[in-house]
Design a protein around this motif. Structure first.
Motif, PDB file in Angstrom:
ATOM      1  N   VAL A  46      -3.411  -5.340 -17.597  1.00  0.00           N
ATOM      2  CA  VAL A  46      -4.097  -4.086 -18.744  1.00  0.00           C
ATOM      3  C   VAL A  46      -4.026  -5.443 -20.303  1.00  0.00           C
ATOM      4  N   PRO A  47      -2.998  -6.279 -20.244  1.00  0.00           N
ATOM      5  CA  PRO A  47      -3.301  -6.869 -21.541  1.00  0.00           C
ATOM      6  C   PRO A  47      -4.075  -8.178 -21.590  1.00  0.00           C
ATOM      7  N   LEU A  48      -4.201  -8.763 -20.294  1.00  0.00           N
ATOM      8  CA  LEU A  48      -5.464  -9.716 -20.383  1.00  0.00           C
ATOM      9  C   LEU A  48      -6.845  -9.227 -19.584  1.00  0.00           C
ATOM     10  N   ASN A  71       1.035   0.678 -12.045  1.00  0.00           N
ATOM     11  CA  ASN A  71       1.468  -0.958 -13.108  1.00  0.00           C
ATOM     12  C   ASN A  71       1.196  -1.613 -13.507  1.00  0.00           C
ATOM     13  N   TYR A  72       0.019  -0.778 -14.968  1.00  0.00           N
ATOM     14  CA  TYR A  72      -0.421  -1.148 -15.894  1.00  0.00           C
ATOM     15  C   TYR A  72      -1.620  -2.528 -15.685  1.00  0.00           C
TER      16      TYR A  72
END
Length: 81
Positions: A46-48, A71-72
């Motif tokens: 998610v952050p990427l 697993n986000y």
């Protein structure tokens, strides 16, 4: 239209994640050469996902993001004409 902050974030992403950018470009090129008009980039954290989505949109691709999993991670559906 992208603003200066978003552009700075995309440049930082490309600088910090060259392997991801190269692998995504390879997958898109391979699928395009095989006659497809879209591909799925699987299991992006998610952050990427947001900077990668912005990077692809700046290159003229349409990008849809799936909902995050346990697993986000998300999948990005990348399409072109």
């Amino acid at each position: 239209m992208i603003n200066a902050t978003e552009l700075r974030d995309v440049v930082a992403f490309v600088k910090d994640q060259p392997i991801i950018c190269a692998e995504v470009a390879r997958q898109i090129a391979t699928d395009a050469l095989n006659g497809y008009t879209s591909c799925v980039i699987n299991t992006i954290s998610v952050p990427l996902s947001v900077p990668l989505q912005r990077y692809l949109e700046l290159h003229g691709y349409a990008v849809k993001m799936t909902d995050g999993d346990e697993n986000y991670c998300v999948d990005l559906i990348v399409s072109w004409e």
